[in-house]
Structures are given as structure tokens and as C-alpha cells.
Design an enzyme around this catalytic site. Sequence first.
Site, PDB file in Angstrom:
ATOM      1  N   HIS A 163      42.827 -57.234 -18.836  1.00  0.00           N
ATOM      2  CA  HIS A 163      43.374 -56.593 -20.141  1.00  0.00           C
ATOM      3  C   HIS A 163      43.234 -54.960 -20.193  1.00  0.00           C
ATOM      4  O   HIS A 163      43.089 -54.458 -21.140  1.00  0.00           O
ATOM      5  CB  HIS A 163      42.216 -56.924 -21.283  1.00  0.00           C
ATOM      6  N   LYS A 177      27.776 -30.231  -1.356  1.00  0.00           N
ATOM      7  CA  LYS A 177      26.403 -30.025  -1.895  1.00  0.00           C
ATOM      8  C   LYS A 177      26.037 -28.403  -1.671  1.00  0.00           C
ATOM      9  O   LYS A 177      25.212 -28.002  -2.529  1.00  0.00           O
ATOM     10  CB  LYS A 177      25.688 -30.824  -0.733  1.00  0.00           C
ATOM     11  N   GLY A 201      22.109 -44.811   4.641  1.00  0.00           N
ATOM     12  CA  GLY A 201      21.714 -44.912   3.366  1.00  0.00           C
ATOM     13  C   GLY A 201      22.462 -45.795   2.457  1.00  0.00           C
ATOM     14  O   GLY A 201      21.859 -46.837   2.094  1.00  0.00           O
ATOM     15  N   ARG A 202      23.857 -46.062   2.912  1.00  0.00           N
ATOM     16  CA  ARG A 202      24.655 -47.275   2.409  1.00  0.00           C
ATOM     17  C   ARG A 202      24.511 -48.485   3.080  1.00  0.00           C
ATOM     18  O   ARG A 202      24.947 -49.625   2.441  1.00  0.00           O
ATOM     19  CB  ARG A 202      26.063 -46.816   2.297  1.00  0.00           C
ATOM     20  N   GLU A 245      19.503 -34.376  -6.783  1.00  0.00           N
ATOM     21  CA  GLU A 245      19.587 -35.171  -7.821  1.00  0.00           C
ATOM     22  C   GLU A 245      18.522 -35.938  -8.043  1.00  0.00           C
ATOM     23  O   GLU A 245      17.689 -36.142  -9.134  1.00  0.00           O
ATOM     24  CB  GLU A 245      20.955 -36.294  -7.787  1.00  0.00           C
ATOM     25  N   GLU A 266      32.746 -44.155   2.120  1.00  0.00           N
ATOM     26  CA  GLU A 266      31.974 -43.193   2.718  1.00  0.00           C
ATOM     27  C   GLU A 266      31.844 -43.569   4.381  1.00  0.00           C
ATOM     28  O   GLU A 266      31.459 -42.692   5.269  1.00  0.00           O
ATOM     29  CB  GLU A 266      30.392 -43.217   2.464  1.00  0.00           C
ATOM     30  N   LYS A 324      16.152 -41.540   1.231  1.00  0.00           N
ATOM     31  CA  LYS A 324      16.088 -41.871   2.606  1.00  0.00           C
ATOM     32  C   LYS A 324      15.599 -40.371   3.096  1.00  0.00           C
ATOM     33  O   LYS A 324      14.540 -40.207   3.884  1.00  0.00           O
ATOM     34  CB  LYS A 324      17.444 -42.021   3.285  1.00  0.00           C
TER      35      LYS A 324
HETATM   36  O1  F6P Z   1      25.393 -37.221  -0.227  1.00  0.00           O
HETATM   37  C1  F6P Z   1      25.628 -38.888   0.245  1.00  0.00           C
HETATM   38  C2  F6P Z   1      24.233 -39.163   0.622  1.00  0.00           C
HETATM   39  O2  F6P Z   1      23.783 -38.681   1.655  1.00  0.00           O
HETATM   40  C3  F6P Z   1      24.580 -40.930   1.008  1.00  0.00           C
HETATM   41  O3  F6P Z   1      24.954 -41.224   2.129  1.00  0.00           O
HETATM   42  C4  F6P Z   1      23.194 -41.406   0.653  1.00  0.00           C
HETATM   43  O4  F6P Z   1      23.328 -42.870   0.392  1.00  0.00           O
HETATM   44  C5  F6P Z   1      22.873 -40.445  -0.629  1.00  0.00           C
HETATM   45  O5  F6P Z   1      23.511 -39.192  -0.116  1.00  0.00           O
HETATM   46  C6  F6P Z   1      21.479 -40.383  -0.882  1.00  0.00           C
HETATM   47  O6  F6P Z   1      20.568 -39.980   0.276  1.00  0.00           O
HETATM   48  P1  F6P Z   1      19.151 -39.904   0.075  1.00  0.00           P
HETATM   49  O7  F6P Z   1      18.758 -41.461  -0.022  1.00  0.00           O
HETATM   50  O8  F6P Z   1      18.768 -39.402   1.305  1.00  0.00           O
HETATM   51  O9  F6P Z   1      18.645 -39.381  -1.114  1.00  0.00           O
END
Ligand code: F6P
Length: 533
Positions: free
Chosen positions: A372, A501, A255-256, A203, A341, A197
Site C-alpha cells: 500500500h 565521523k 560489528g555487523r 553516539e 557495509e 565493539k
Molecule cells: O560506523 C560503522 C560502525 O563501525 C559499524 O561497522 C559498527 O557496527 C558500528 O559502527 C558500531 O561500532 P561499535 O560497536 O564499535 O560501537
Amino acid sequence: MPHRFAALQAHQSQFANRPILSLFDDQRAQAFSLQVDGMLFDFSKTNIDANALAQLLALSETAGLAEKRAAMFGGQKINDTEGRAVLHTALRASDAAQLMVDGADVMPQVRATRARMAEFANAVRSGAFQGQGGKITDVVNIGIGGSDLGPAMATLALAPYADGPRLHYVSNVDGAHIADTLKGLNPLTTLVIVASKTFTTIETMTNADTAKRWMAGKVANPAAQFCAVSTAAAKTAAYGIDPSRVFGFEDWVGGRYSLWGPIGLGVMLAVGPQAFDQFLAGGRAMDDHFRTAPFAANMPVLLALVGLWHNQICGYTTRAVLPYDQRLSRLPAYLQQLEMESNGKRVAMDGADLPYASGPVVWGEPGTNGQHAFYQLIHQGTRVVPCEFLVAKAGHEPDLAHQHLLLVANCLAQSEALLRGRSLSDATAIMAQKGLTGAELDRQARHRVFPGNRPSTTLAYAKLTPFTLGQIIALYEHRVFVEGVILGLNSYDQWGVELGKELAVALQPILEGRESTAGKDGSTQALVAFLRP
Ligand code: F6P
């Protein structure tokens, strides 16, 4: 002043140990369940009685749920710590819909992006869009959190409908994830989706760079096999991705909650635009229901009220999500982000501390595997874990219908066992039949007692089709909304992820040895000393 759950807590404490089984008359299974568009939600195996349900429903009235629901669907900026509307429902709205944000209809843009996604997906699936070695065989979606969990969960859920390229999801910054994923893939026929987003998530950008390097040398123009999904058009352009392969969305999609739009591109590539449309239609059907049904017959409202009952009122702090549906094996992880979240917050909308528990810890694994593993604790541990079962009437493997029946039998057996338990006298009789007597009989029998009276709900559906998956995901989204409204939280920000972060960025040069550990706590200093390369 007593808080909003106080009266219900007092009510509940009067019959905390009442056997749920004693509530069953010939009406209860119907009265405490609801069917909507082919889906059945049964919450009769909980200790909620008519009085408690009436009080719970009253809570939703006093919390202003109807007004807040209208505000959300109407594009008002209900995410007020970020100053944003919350309009993921626009991504699945009908072609005729008009939805205003800041005085402008957002739907023309939503429809145009949806059409571009479908055109691109069709081109990739048909081979009209090619990699530099021919038809695309594999797609690697690089994203994390909402840019990974939703599409990864849905791709797996809809596997029976997949007839496009193979989808792979890479999220972890641990190089092991991308290394293991790319191993065996052909860079000449692989498409990479960089899904972020913000297009800044460390990452994702690190993994995207790694994927680019993997292609370079083997593919003349790696960027031509990259596409991007983001709200940050300038950043995707700076990354070298042609705007024709950039699919944008707006900041009013959290995002979620973003699976329904461009973040779902991987799902669309796998199952095709038509099946994806069916997924949207399922979500839309749940939206219509949530918007129009009276609270007492409203599935997301009832699901939320059961959740609040167990967590804020009974004090059961975790919630197990147990899909008896192997293809929903990523649903618990997806719901962990969606619920934790969204509602894992200790400060209310007005900035005051919450005087009651925030949202629960959500966890789970598919049945029967969980049986199990951790069901021992669910049945005989000292904590009560409300269980949420999900199960389909039919699977997608007609020649394995006998296995599906066994699956369903196990699902029903678990909720029945949780409800009934096994008494000491029954356990004693069983052990006596095996020849035990005296003190040893007593001791052994006690180990075989199941206290029972443990609550569960069951969500049953005909089959896990794209439409059904849409219904289920929208159901949980609205459940989170309702719980958030009644808790008085902002379910749509996520400030709690920021500190870690920031500290990770600061720790990088320390780990590299370019900066000292001065000012760090003793534990962190010692760990840095051990882990420095
Ligand atoms: O760190 C949490 C977050 O901001 C989530 O809310 C989001 O889904 C995820 O990181 C990834 O963010 P992005 O889509 O901006 O890479």
C-alpha cells in the site's frame, strides 16, 4: 581484458526481454529451487536458465570460492585491510569445535563467555540479580550499527518466545531517542547494556552518559546496573563497569556479524539462554550446509548468484527485501548494514577500481504494508526492482490462522503479479466491460497494464522460530561472503564510514561557535550559520 561478468552480460543481453513465464515447464519450479533443513528457496521466477546458472556456478569456481570459504572458516586473516580473521561462525560453533586463530584455539574463550552470558541472563530473568529497586523489569541496550541492528531485529523477530524483561534499543545520538525510551522506565529496575565493539563510538558513549545521569540521584550506584559488551576490556573498566558484567569478544568478529555472541545479550535476556541456543543451532546448521553442500545445491551460493545476476549482470541496482512476516520488520534495516557495509565498495582486494557495479542498494518493508506504499513503482515503474520475499507457512497465533492465510495469499499474489503482469489486451477488455470505448478506452487501458516479467525470489519456512531465524541470518551472512568473493572485495572492512565521523568531530566546535567556518564550502558555512544554537 574483459571482466569476470562480461560473458554472462553478453549471454543475458540475448534474451533480456524473454518472458520468464516462457521458461516454466513441469521441471522448472523444482530445478530452480532448493530445500534445506525445512527451508525452501525458490528462484524459478527469475530469468536465469540452465545455461546462465551453469555459467554463474562456474564463476564461483574461478573466483576460488571453495578455498576462500575454507580460509574463512579456518580463521585465516581474510580481512586483510585490517589484518583480521573473520570468524563470527566461531560464536555459534558446537561445543566440541576447535578453531585456531594465530595458532591458538579460540573456542574455550567463546564457550566461557557464552556460559557467563547465560549465567547472567538467568540471574536477571529469575531475579537473582536485582536492580536497586528489585527485579529488573526493563533492559536498555545502547549501541549503534552492528551493536544495535542485529539484536533489535532478533528481539522483535523472537517476540513470541520472550518471557524475560522488556527490551528497548537506543541507537541514535538524537537525544529524542533516549529521552523517549527512558520516559516511563523506572531507573531502580532498569538494566543498561552499553554495547560497543570499540567502546569509542560517539553516539553510544554519549547515550550511555545520558543514561548514567538519568539513573544518578535515583539509584545509589548507577554503575551497578550497567553492563558492557565490547572487545575493549580496558575501556569498559575505565567506564566503571565491574568486569563481572563485561562480556568480551575478539576483533575477528565484525560489528555487523556480532549478533551471535555477547552483542546478542539483549536477545538472550528476552528469550532465555535455551531459545538463544536454538538460534545459534540454526546458524550452525546453515554453516554446515554452506560448508559441505555442492555449489549447485548450496543455498547461500545460489542466493548470492541470483543477487549477482540481477545487479552485476542485468543491471538492476536495487534489491527489495520484503518479509511477509511482521516480526521481521527490522530485517531490511539489518540487511542494509550487513550487505551495504560489506559489499558497498569500489576498490577490489588488490586496490584496483572495480570494473563492474559494487553491491546493490538494499531496502524494504514488511508486506502487506509495502503493497500500500511503494509496490506501485515495483509493478509499473520504469526501473526493475528484484524482490526477495520471505514468508512462513504458519504464524504464532493459532486463533488468527485465517489472517496468516491472507498474508500468504498476498505474498504469493505479488510474486505472481510481478511474473505475469497484465497485457494491454486484458486491460482493454476489462475497461471495455466498464463501458469505455475509442481513444478513451485506449488511454485508460494503458494505465492499467502491468509489464510483468519482473524477477523475484521467495524464501519460505515453516515458522519463525529461534532456529529458523538463525538459519535465515546465517544464510544472508554467507550470501554476502559469496558475493564479496566473486566481486573480489574485502567484505569485512568499512573504511567508508570514517570520513563522516572525522568531519563530525571537527564540526562540533564550529557549531558551538568556538571555531570559525573558514575553509568550509559555502553550503556548509551557510548551514552552520543557520543551525548554530
Ligand atoms: O560506523 C560503522 C560502525 O563501525 C559499524 O561497522 C559498527 O557496527 C558500528 O559502527 C558500531 O561500532 P561499535 O560497536 O564499535 O560501537
